[in-house]
Design an enzyme around this catalytic site. Structure first.
Site, PDB file in Angstrom:
ATOM      1  N   LYS A 204       0.822  -1.223  -0.012  1.00  0.00           N
ATOM      2  CA  LYS A 204       0.033   0.130  -0.113  1.00  0.00           C
ATOM      3  C   LYS A 204       0.848   1.317  -0.106  1.00  0.00           C
ATOM      4  O   LYS A 204       1.885   1.273   0.726  1.00  0.00           O
ATOM      5  CB  LYS A 204      -0.920   0.106   1.245  1.00  0.00           C
ATOM      6  CG  LYS A 204      -2.004   1.014   1.302  1.00  0.00           C
ATOM      7  CD  LYS A 204      -3.090   0.966   2.503  1.00  0.00           C
ATOM      8  CE  LYS A 204      -3.810   1.988   2.657  1.00  0.00           C
ATOM      9  NZ  LYS A 204      -4.744   1.878   3.950  1.00  0.00           N
TER      10      LYS A 204
ATOM     11  N   SER B  83      -9.812   2.072   3.029  1.00  0.00           N
ATOM     12  CA  SER B  83      -8.663   2.803   2.045  1.00  0.00           C
ATOM     13  C   SER B  83      -7.607   2.007   1.343  1.00  0.00           C
ATOM     14  O   SER B  83      -7.094   2.440   0.348  1.00  0.00           O
ATOM     15  CB  SER B  83      -7.890   3.796   2.926  1.00  0.00           C
ATOM     16  OG  SER B  83      -6.969   3.262   3.908  1.00  0.00           O
TER      17      SER B  83
ATOM     18  N   SER C 262      -9.691  -0.019   7.440  1.00  0.00           N
ATOM     19  CA  SER C 262      -9.016   0.030   6.230  1.00  0.00           C
ATOM     20  C   SER C 262      -8.498  -1.163   5.324  1.00  0.00           C
ATOM     21  O   SER C 262      -8.048  -1.163   4.337  1.00  0.00           O
ATOM     22  CB  SER C 262      -8.124   1.257   6.050  1.00  0.00           C
ATOM     23  OG  SER C 262      -8.994   2.280   5.901  1.00  0.00           O
TER      24      SER C 262
END
Lengths: 101, 484, 491
Positions: B82, B157, B181
């Site tokens: 990420k 996210s 997330s």
């Protein structure tokens, strides 16, 4: 506890955010909706409840006072938007701000 | 040589094939890169793909002996990271414009651990700007779509990581979870995602959103793979004072277990398909001999309000360093104050600004007690809810989200509605306990996630427990041809 | 003018003498080429986290204990937030409501010699900021600034006094005493010119009869003054300025002011900034700092002798208070004294020589007691020669100077220069006779009761013996000879 435009602009200044007039109105609406929503916490009886000030209950580990490698100046400053004499260059510090423009 | 394309394999299988010498790391990596080239234009999972670096690393590993390959639990395995986790060789953006051309001079601890474990880091995945959002629509840089339905969001996210794993661009990815997330996008994309106990995984190198809530965790297509990745990244770190040093794992008996079903997580507003599949999964657990126990977590309804004070407060502080002085973008101004304000005005997106303002307000003079301190007290109550519950039950099982992946653009204008989607996940962050989302099935073509919660430090036990249910569930049929 | 009481509180920042910074392993050494002592942590890069340096905590605890503070077994760190280019994270990790040390004091003694306890409200640990180099003469007309982060993250303690000080002189006494206490602890270089000790002074005037909280008085903060002398000057100026404003019927504005060394005036620094709102909150990246109470107790027992105890000891040994004060306030001088007196019994003689001639020579050469070429053994040898009568005081001064020049020992100098005191009466008698013969008028003066006349004659004899005659002996011989040869003829 509705926030006024003035208060929002004060908070924006603290956070070094510049808000344009057209940003302000929807932001005020959103922020006040959120503040209204979170006000439900005021209903709880929190007498004698300790705040969770630290997520882990552990105590801080301590580090030996032994030097570790620093970055080279080139590495330290390579991401700098403006660098002069191996230092980060910033514009004049005194006065101003966006409200003067 | 396998008959199916290598990109369809799970991580542990790829690693085994590589160790046996059945395939080369280069073949594995090349296969995944081909899949990315074929599919990612429509999915948009990656912000950056390091083709050359990945191939070079694969070739280096191909020189390793069988023993050297075995020594490293992820040798030969492509992994995505990420993009709020810093990497030395690739840019890191946090999905924001404000980082500009930033290339970190150091690797996050989890990246160091990945490299030591032989993982081949393929690239960086998209996210809501600074991990603030539940749809990845708040990325300032790219759009990510749900591989199951490209008109829908992948969740967020960690939407890029979830979409990358579900679209089989990589078998493993790292996400970060501050209020759900990892688990929410895992649920929306039908994969396994796990948020470890707070402190189990070092946060050094994770661009902080809310420091007391953030954890990095694994995302994969099976519990076995997720656990493999978890074991690589977990552990104490001399760079992170909150990484747990001495505390050992908490064990849970081999079962049958008492499984808590919190009544507050099955209220109104839950999607019918989610309810059906969650109840079916609970039935399976009962069928396996476990006892389902209705429990109450009475402060659940205050969790979102608590979270939306603490997280923005910490975020407002953490994001202050993006000031245009030392790195990232700068908007020129005739004086310092103008430079600061223009940089942050142009650099941050609307949702980030909203949260910075909210958080700044919650910490400002005259409001700290009413907002921040009050929220931290309610947080204590929420933790106590779980402490109490886990005296009664071994695990808690709930839906991961009240809904399935929503359509892009659907929740743009209503922050409260967006925030309420985190209702089942934020509690684990507030309490610091581990949570795992696994697929519960597919309803009307969209995956539904089942969430397991365990007591703090029972991370391994959590994987073990969820792994017993996995074979009882319908196998996931991954979306293959992902075309726009 | 006297209808106001002066209220002063001081905030002193002291850089701790650690090898590395407070939260990362970069060197904490002063100076260095710009940005060479930096790493991701002290540059405030995305993703970094702090880890506490245990030596910084040890030095901070030592300081707090020496200032009579209670040290918390559990304290915490907080973020103090403001934007400035020398503050990389835009927050300083500091301690807000649970500081390491609290409730201490420093004792000062004024001219009236009455002891006064000045409260130390708190001692807390925090990180230093970096350094700005302004492109232009002054901040006000700089076209830009260059940021050097070598100093960012160096450990500091902040020592906050209670507003117990009532004059610029008391402020000076407090700072002098505080620096002396810290100097015995080896916690800091304490160099104000290098910024390793810095002082902010809060000055306000309390009207007679004002019964409210001192916090409510409009307070002016004089920032970052670079010497104790200038703190005193700044306060003196500020008291006059504020008194005049009030006399003219104007209000005092709460503000931050700088001090201009050249003019001796303070000037307004912040004209337009909003009121500070530092938005303190607990540092989520650092769990509580937990110290073992036993360790704290051991630290307290392990403190060295501190100025109060040293002062009492010196005075008890018969050292004049004024001299004792000079020794106590200069740790190097005191240590020199200790070494010298360990070798030499006459402590007052050591003190006299140290504080007069040795001090003068050291200062003239820009040395200090710690690095002076004449070590305590050397001084003691010289004093031994005086005591044995080999050297007169005047000769000894000459020898000491020569010791500084040549690096030789006292006995080497005496030998080389042929300088030893003439103690043989026979050798001096002829000179005495000659002087008496050459100065009949002076002899008459002496006989008529002018004692001074004798001193003149002693001087003449000393001159002719190049100072080597023993003065007592000359004195005696002159008196005896006058008595024998002149006094009789009077009758």
């Amino acid at each position: 506890m509705e926030l006024s435009d003035r208060e929002i602009l004060h908070v924006a200044r603290l956070a070094r955010l510049r808000l344009t007039a057209d940003e302000l109105q929807p932001l005020r609406q959103d922020l006040n909706r959120v503040l209204d929503y979170v006000s439900q916490l005021q209903r709880l009886d929190l007498d004698g409840v300790e705040p969770t000030l630290h997520a882990a209950n552990d105590q801080a580990p301590l580090r030996e006072d032994v030097e570790a490698a620093s970055l080279s100046v080139a590495e330290a400053t390579k991401n700098g938007p403006k660098v002069a004499q191996h230092m980060f260059l910033v514009p004049r510090i005194m006065e101003g701000g966006s409200d003067g423009e | 040589m396998a008959s199916k394309p290598l990109w369809t394999y799970e991580a542990h299988t790829l690693h085994d094939l590589f160790c046996e010498g059945a395939v080369s790391a280069e073949e594995i990596v090349t296969s995944h890169l081909a899949r990315i080239r074929a599919v990612d234009a429509s999915v948009g999972a990656f912000l950056y793909v390091d083709e050359a670096g990945a191939v070079a690393e694969a070739r280096r590993q191909d020189q390793w002996s069988a023993a050297e390959r075995r020594e490293r639990p992820l040798s030969g395995v492509p992994v995505a990271v990420k993009d709020n986790i810093v990497t030395q060789g690739m840019p890191t953006t946090a999905g924001s414009k404000i980082l500009g051309e930033f290339v970190s001079p150091y690797d996050a601890t989890v990246v160091v651990k990945l490299k030591q474990a032989g993982a081949v880091i393929i690239g960086k995945t998209n996210l809501d700007e600074f991990a603030m959002g539940s749809s990845t629509e708040h990325s300032a840089l790219a759009e990510t779509r749900n591989p199951w339905d490209l008109s829908r969001v992948p969740g967020g996210s960690s939407g890029g990581s979830a979409a990358a794993v579900a679209a089989q661009l990589v078998p493993l990815a790292l996400g970060s979870d501050t209020g759900g997330s990892i688990r929410q996008p895992s649920s929306y994309c039908g994969i396994v995602g796990m948020k470890p106990t707070y402190g189990r995984v070092s946060r050094y190198g994770l661009i902080a959103f809310a420091s007391s809530l953030d954890q990095i965790g694994p995302m994969a297509r099976s519990i076995r793979d997720a656990r493999l990745l978890y074991h690589v990244i977990q552990g104490a770190d001399r760079h992170d004072s909150t990484a747990l040093s001495s505390a050992g794992d908490r064990t849970v008996s081999g079962g049958p277990w008492r499984i808590g079903v919190p009544r507050e997580y099955f209220g109104e507003g839950m999607d019918a398909g989610v309810r059906r599949l969650t109840e079916a999964a609970l039935e399976r657990l009962r069928g396996m001999g476990h006892a389902l126990v209705e429990i109450s977590l009475p402060h659940t309804s205050y969790a979102i309000a608590t979270y939306y004070l603490i997280a923005p407060a910490e975020a407002s502080s953490n994001l202050s360093r993006f000031d245009g002085v030392r790195y990232g973008m700068r908007a020129e101004g005739r004086d310092l104050l103008t430079m600061y304000e223009k940089t942050r005005d142009e650099g941050f997106g609307a949702e980030v600004k909203r949260r910075i303002l909210l958080g700044t307000h919650a910490l400002s003079a005259g409001y700290y007690d009413a907002y921040y301190l009050t929220a931290q007290k309610v947080r204590t109550l929420i933790r106590q809810d779980f402490d109490k519950a886990f005296q009664e039950v071994d695990f808690i099982v709930t839906p991961t989200t009240p809904d399935v992946a929503f359509r892009r653009g659907e929740r743009d204008d209503d922050p409260i509605k967006m925030y309420l989607g985190d209702v089942y996940t934020v509690t684990a962050n507030l309490a610091g306990i581990p949570g795992l989302s696994m697929p519960a099935g597919v309803a009307d073509g969209l995956p539904v996630g089942l969430q397991w919660l365990a007591p703090g430090l029972a991370d391994t036990a959590l994987f073990d427990a969820a792994a017993t249910l996995e074979p009882q569930m319908e196998p996931m049929v991954w979306p293959m041809g992902v075309e726009a | 003018m006297s209808q106001y009481q002066v209220i002063i509180g001081l905030e002193v920042h002291v850089e701790l003498k650690t090898a590395t910074k407070l939260f990362c392993g970069c060197s904490a050494a002063f100076g260095g080429d710009p940005n060479t002592h930096t790493c991701p942590v002290c540059l405030g890069m995305p993703g970094v986290l702090p880890v506490i340096n245990q030596e910084a905590i040890r030095l901070a605890v030592r300081s707090a204990l020496a200032l009579n503070c209670t040290v918390r077994a559990v304290s915490k760190f907080d973020r103090k937030q403001y934007f400035y280019p020398d503050l990389p994270k835009a927050y300083q990790i500091s301690q807000y409501d649970q500081p390491l040390g609290e409730y201490g004091w420093v004792t000062i003694r004024g001219a009236d010699d009455a002891a006064k306890k000045i409260g130390v409200r708190r001692v807390h640990v925090e990180e230093d900021a970096g350094k700005l180099n302004h492109l232009g003469q002054r901040l006000g007309d700089a076209t830009g600034s260059l940021v050097d982060l070598n100093r960012a993250g160096v450990p500091l303690i902040e020592i906050v006094s209670e507003p117990d000080l009532r004059s610029a002189e008391e402020a000076r006494l407090y700072l002098t005493e505080l620096r002396a206490v810290l100097s015995y602890l080896d916690v800091s270089d304490l160099r104000m010119e290098e910024g390793s000790m810095r002082c902010d002074a809060n000055v306000s005037l309390r009207p007679e009869g004002f019964a409210g909280s001192l916090e409510d008085l409009p307070r002016v903060e004089i920032k970052n003054v670079n010497s104790i002398r200038n703190v005193q000057r700044g306060i003196e100026y500020e008291v006059i300025r504020q008194t005049e404003l009030l006399a003219a019927g104007e209000r005092i504005v709460k503000e931050t002011r700088g001090f201009d060394d050249a003019t001796g005036k303070t000037y307004s620094q912040r004209s337009k900034e909003e009121a500070n709102d530092y938005r303190y909150f607990p540092e989520p990246d650092l769990p509580p700092l937990v110290l073992d109470p036993q360790w704290i107790a051991d630290m307290k027992r392990g403190l060295p002798a501190l100025p109060d105890a040293i002062r009492a000891d010196l005075v008890g040994r018969g050292i004049p208070e004024k001299d004792a004060e000079v020794l106590v306030l200069d740790r190097e001088a005191y240590e020199y004294w200790r070494e010298a007196t360990a070798l030499f019994q006459d402590e007052r003689l050591v003190t006299n020589w140290m504080l007069s001639d040795l001090s003068r020579l050291i200062n003239a050469r820009g040395e200090s007691f710690a690095n002076s070429g004449v070590r305590p053994e050397g001084l003691v040898e010289l004093l031994g020669l005086i005591q044995a009568g080999t050297l007169s005081g005047r000769m000894a001064k000459e020898v000491l100077e020569a010791m500084f020049e040549s690096g030789q020992t006292a006995s080497q100098v005496v030998k080389d220069k042929g300088l030893s005191q003439i103690t043989d009466a026979g050798a001096i008698q002829s000179i005495v006779d000659q002087v008496l013969h050459d100065n009949p008028a002076v002899v008459q003066d002496f006989l008529s009761g002018k004692e001074k006349a004798l001193a003149f004659m002693v001087g003449q004899v000393m001159k002719q013996t190049r100072g080597q005659a023993k003065p007592d002996l000359v004195n005696q011989l002159l008196r005896d000879s006058i008595q024998k040869n002149y006094a009789a003829s009077q009758d």
